[in-house]
Design an enzyme around this catalytic site. Structure first.
Site, PDB file in Angstrom:
ATOM      1  N   TYR A   1      39.804  41.003  51.381  1.00  0.00           N
ATOM      2  CA  TYR A   1      38.829  41.338  50.346  1.00  0.00           C
ATOM      3  C   TYR A   1      38.584  42.843  50.284  1.00  0.00           C
ATOM      4  CZ  TYR A   1      35.295  40.011  46.908  1.00  0.00           C
ATOM      5  OH  TYR A   1      34.598  39.824  45.741  1.00  0.00           O
ATOM      6  N   TYR A   2      37.881  43.237  49.214  1.00  0.00           N
ATOM      7  CA  TYR A   2      37.528  44.643  49.033  1.00  0.00           C
ATOM      8  C   TYR A   2      36.557  45.143  50.097  1.00  0.00           C
ATOM      9  CZ  TYR A   2      39.180  44.172  44.158  1.00  0.00           C
ATOM     10  OH  TYR A   2      39.911  43.968  43.029  1.00  0.00           O
TER      11      TYR A   2
ATOM     12  N   THR B   1      47.170  43.151  48.911  1.00  0.00           N
ATOM     13  CA  THR B   1      45.812  43.661  48.793  1.00  0.00           C
ATOM     14  C   THR B   1      45.117  43.067  47.578  1.00  0.00           C
ATOM     15  OG1 THR B   1      46.235  45.536  47.322  1.00  0.00           O
ATOM     16  CG2 THR B   1      46.653  45.876  49.674  1.00  0.00           C
ATOM     17  N   ASP B   2      43.806  43.112  47.590  1.00  0.00           N
ATOM     18  CA  ASP B   2      43.081  42.808  46.365  1.00  0.00           C
ATOM     19  C   ASP B   2      43.370  43.923  45.355  1.00  0.00           C
ATOM     20  OD1 ASP B   2      41.422  41.502  44.565  1.00  0.00           O
ATOM     21  OD2 ASP B   2      39.913  41.048  46.078  1.00  0.00           O
ATOM     22  N   TRP B   3      43.047  43.670  44.106  1.00  0.00           N
ATOM     23  CA  TRP B   3      43.541  44.512  43.012  1.00  0.00           C
ATOM     24  C   TRP B   3      42.833  45.864  42.958  1.00  0.00           C
ATOM     25  CZ3 TRP B   3      46.410  40.865  43.877  1.00  0.00           C
ATOM     26  CH2 TRP B   3      47.425  40.413  43.037  1.00  0.00           C
TER      27      TRP B   3
END
Length: 574
Positions: free
Chosen positions: A258-259, A295-297
């Site tokens: 997650y971020y 990775t998350d965007w």
């Protein structure tokens, strides 16, 4: 002339090694990015400032994430065009297409797409309300078949964060607050998408958000700087890992960190996508995960929490050192090429990730059959039996919170009543009852409500799609509902994408139901007993915002004296 990697009779690892030896640096860099792409014209500008699909292909990018699309055939035809373009490259590396969830009711371009042509089900919270791994596997298998028909091969789901902070905006896509239930359901979900092993008939599952995105400070989301911290005042970091342990054991193909960044723990206070202790130390070495980590965007260009002061190049190096294989939502392949040429990162480090990425393409059968039958896509996606199944699950996941002991508002309703309704039309009711214009004319009122939220951001901005903040109904809405309840026996039907504070409005209700995404047809079926509510709450319903604010974000079931407990759900037979 054919090469060994093109021979489907050879073992996958042999094919991977043969192709790896033929890749140049630009090919390798292209494999390590998964940007968003627009379905349709390959030359049209991309989404959110990204390049056109043609430009992405020119950068040798072969993983793309789609958002908006009018129909399944449109996606399938576009997917086939991409594969045509890919085959023009001497090595012919096929394109892998991914999507966020698109079988539910959430319509947020940063998290999930409204179902559109796909069969529509309640949010995952509704699947959790039914407590059935068999149902979840059947649902995920339907998702698999519909995705395959459209040419989609990677699901950016399931989301198995624990909904331990009641205010968090993203819990509708989770399986709720309980770790054991979430772990059981994710195993079924992965089996439905991937089958017993990942193969040509599979959709790869990208499980998210490692190591669990639920414990958000004040319930804010790390898509935004004010929500970047994940906190563990209750010391329950390991509890949030339980569903991920189950997912890894079930063979999850991919994992998305997650971020957020951990605050006040033993781990470095940087976003999880930059965190070597989390990705290499915990996920790879301790938990034994050897699949793809994407990775998350946009963590390099936007949500770079804890590394805001680093340059784009430095962030890329830190994420590579952390152990990620692919950059979601990014497209600057030239930067990675430059880092290798400058000696900042070795090509051998890229090869570690390239092997994983190529292995999955081979296992999915994309090198051997990249095309789909676009003429069949519309017949498979949203087929009548799939649509009916979706509505049936919407209805079944309804959770009966309170039922009047007698009177016109006791559920199921009698036919022939005069009904004042908000959120239902005369067409929805059909011949079951008569719609009237005011509560005073009615025998019963039905109010379809949504869990409250605080509107954030400018209209149309990404932030505006996140339902965050207070869970309490505004005083004016409480008064309005109370006035209707005083005029006529009233049924409340509340959409719970978050656990709303219901205590303030239940006094006005003779009966109350909760839904987790339900079309009017499903609602009416439940109201009139054509379908029975079978749901049980997937989280506690807190008694007040004060109770929410006093709870610990990482601890489940931590609000004192909840209005309804996890697992509550009455039945018509009772």
């Amino acid at each position: 002339m054919t090469f060994p990697y093109q021979d489907p009779a050879l073992p996958v690892d042999q094919r991977v090694e043969d192709l790896l030896a033929r890749l140049d640096l630009e090919d390798k860099a292209g494999l390590m990015f998964q940007p968003m792409a627009s379905v349709g014209d390959l030359t049209a500008p991309g989404l959110f400032g990204s390049p056109s699909t043609r430009s992405l292909l020119d950068r040798r990018i072969s993983h793309m994430n789609i958002l908006f699309a009018a129909g399944a055939r449109e996606i399938a035809e576009w997917a086939n065009r991409l594969q045509d373009e890919a085959r023009r490259h001497p090595l012919g590396i096929p394109v892998t297409i991914s999507t966020d969830p698109r079988h539910h009711f959430t319509d947020n371009p940063a998290t999930a797409m409204l179902a559109g042509p796909f069969a529509q089900f309640p949010e995952p919270l509704g699947l959790a309300a039914l407590r059935s791994p068999e149902l979840v596997e059947r649902f995920a298998d339907l998702v698999r078949r519909e995705y395959l028909a459209a040419g989609i091969r990677v699901a950016l789901h399931p989301q198995i964060d624990l909904a331990t902070e009641p205010r968090w905006a993203r819990q509708s896509s989770t399986f709720g607050e309980d770790a054991a239930l979430t772990a059981a359901l994710v195993v079924a979900y992965i089996r439905g998408l991937q089958g017993e092993t990942l193969g040509p008939d599979s959709v790869a599952a990208m499980v998210k958000h490692f190591p669990g995105g639920g414990p958000q400070l004040d319930g804010e989301d790390p898509h935004f700087a004010y929500g970047r911290e994940q906190v563990y005042p209750g010391g329950r970091f390991d509890l949030h890992l339980e569903p991920f342990r189950a997912a890894i054991a079930a063979g999850a193909a991919q994992m998305m960190p997650y971020y957020g960044m951990p605050a006040g723990t033993e781990y470095e206070e940087v976003g999880f996508g930059f965190n070597k202790q989390i990705i290499t130390g915990l996920l790879r070495e301790q938990l034994g995960f050897d699949g793809i980590v994407c990775t998350d965007w946009g963590i390099l260009s936007n949500t770079c929490w804890g590394v805001e002061d680093l340059t784009f190049e430095q962030r890329m190096l830190k994420a590579l050192d952390a152990g990620v294989d692919q950059f979601g939502g990014e497209f600057r392949t030239d930067v990675l090429v430059g880092l290798v040429k400058s000696g900042a990162v070795g090509e051998a480090r890229l090869d570690v990730s390239i092997r994983r990425l190529l292995r999955e393409k081979f296992r999915l059968g994309l090198f051997d059959q990249p095309y789909v039958d676009a003429s069949r896509a519309d017949a498979v996606v949203g087929a009548p039996d799939a649509l009916a199944f979706g509505v049936a699950v919407q209805a079944a996941s309804y959770t009966l919170l309170v039922n009047a002991s007698d009177g016109s508002a006791r559920l199921p309703l009698a036919r022939g009543l005069r009904i004042y309704a908000e959120g239902l039309t005369a067409d929805d009711l059909g011949d079951r009852g008569t719609l009237v214009a005011t509560p005073e004319e009615a025998d019963v009122a039905v109010l379809r409500l949504q869990a409250p939220f605080e509107q954030r951001g400018e209209a149309g901005s990404i932030e505006s799609f996140f339902r965050a903040g207070s869970l309490a109904f505004p005083a004016s809405e409480v008064e309005r509902i109370a006035a209707i309840g005083a005029a006529v026996p009233t049924i409340l039907d509340v959409y719970l994408d978050r656990p709303a504070i219901l205590a303030d409005v239940l006094g006005a209700a003779a009966s109350a139901t909760a839904n987790f995404g339900a079309a009017p047809s499903a609602c009416v079926q439940v109201l009139f007993g054509e379908a029975a509510p079978q749901g049980k709450l997937p989280f506690d319903i807190p008694s007040s915002m004060a109770a929410v604010e006093a709870s610990r974000p990482d601890v489940p079931f931590d609000t004192p004296d909840p209005t309804f407990r996890f697992g509550h759900g009455l039945r018509y037979t009772s």
